[in-house]
Design an enzyme around this catalytic site. Sequence first.
Site, PDB file in Angstrom:
ATOM      1  N   CYS A   1       0.854  -1.279  -0.060  1.00  0.00           N
ATOM      2  CA  CYS A   1      -0.104   0.380  -0.057  1.00  0.00           C
ATOM      3  C   CYS A   1       1.140   1.007  -0.455  1.00  0.00           C
ATOM      4  O   CYS A   1       0.550   2.401  -0.423  1.00  0.00           O
ATOM      5  CB  CYS A   1      -0.845  -0.054   0.912  1.00  0.00           C
TER       6      CYS A   1
ATOM      7  N   CYS B   1      -2.586   6.133   7.523  1.00  0.00           N
ATOM      8  CA  CYS B   1      -0.666   7.093   8.303  1.00  0.00           C
ATOM      9  C   CYS B   1      -0.859   6.744  10.005  1.00  0.00           C
ATOM     10  O   CYS B   1       0.557   6.281  10.473  1.00  0.00           O
ATOM     11  CB  CYS B   1      -0.255   7.840   7.746  1.00  0.00           C
TER      12      CYS B   1
END
Length: 147
Positions: A35, A105
Site C-alpha cells: 500500500c 498513516c
Amino acid sequence: MWEYTDTVRDHFLNPRNAGVLEDANVIGEAGSLACGDALKLMLKVSPEGVIEDAKFQTFGCASAIASSSMATEMIMGKSIHEAMELTNKAVAEALDGLPAHKMHCSVLAEEAIKNALNDYFDKNNIPYDAEQFKETDHDELHAQVHG
C-alpha cells in the site's frame, strides 16, 4: 494542492528522530509496502520501562513520515504503559489533523509503537493481553480508503 496542516508540513519537511537507533533494545514494524507505507520504529527502553530514545525509518507519504515523527515525540520520556495508551487519533490531533484518506498513516504509527512494546514485553517475559496487540490489515485499510 497541499492539503496538510502546517504541523504536518513541518514534521514532514523536518522530521524529528528519523534514522537508525544503534542502541535500540526493541523494534516495532508496521505497514505494508504493497500500500506504499511502512514504518520501522526503534526504541531504547530503560530497565525501569521508560522510553529513553526513539528513532524511525518510514517509507511513505508526507502523512506517514509526519505521523512517525510526531509519534516518537509523543512517546519519548513516557513509560511503556503510557506509550501503550497512545492512539492514532491522538497522533492525528497532535498534527492538527490529517485528511480522512490519510488517517491510515496515524494507524501505522500506533501499530509500530504497540509492536515495539510487544517486543519489549516478550524479551522481558512480561505477561500481557494479546488483544492489545491486534494487527491491522494495512492493505485492507488502504483499499477501504482509496476504493
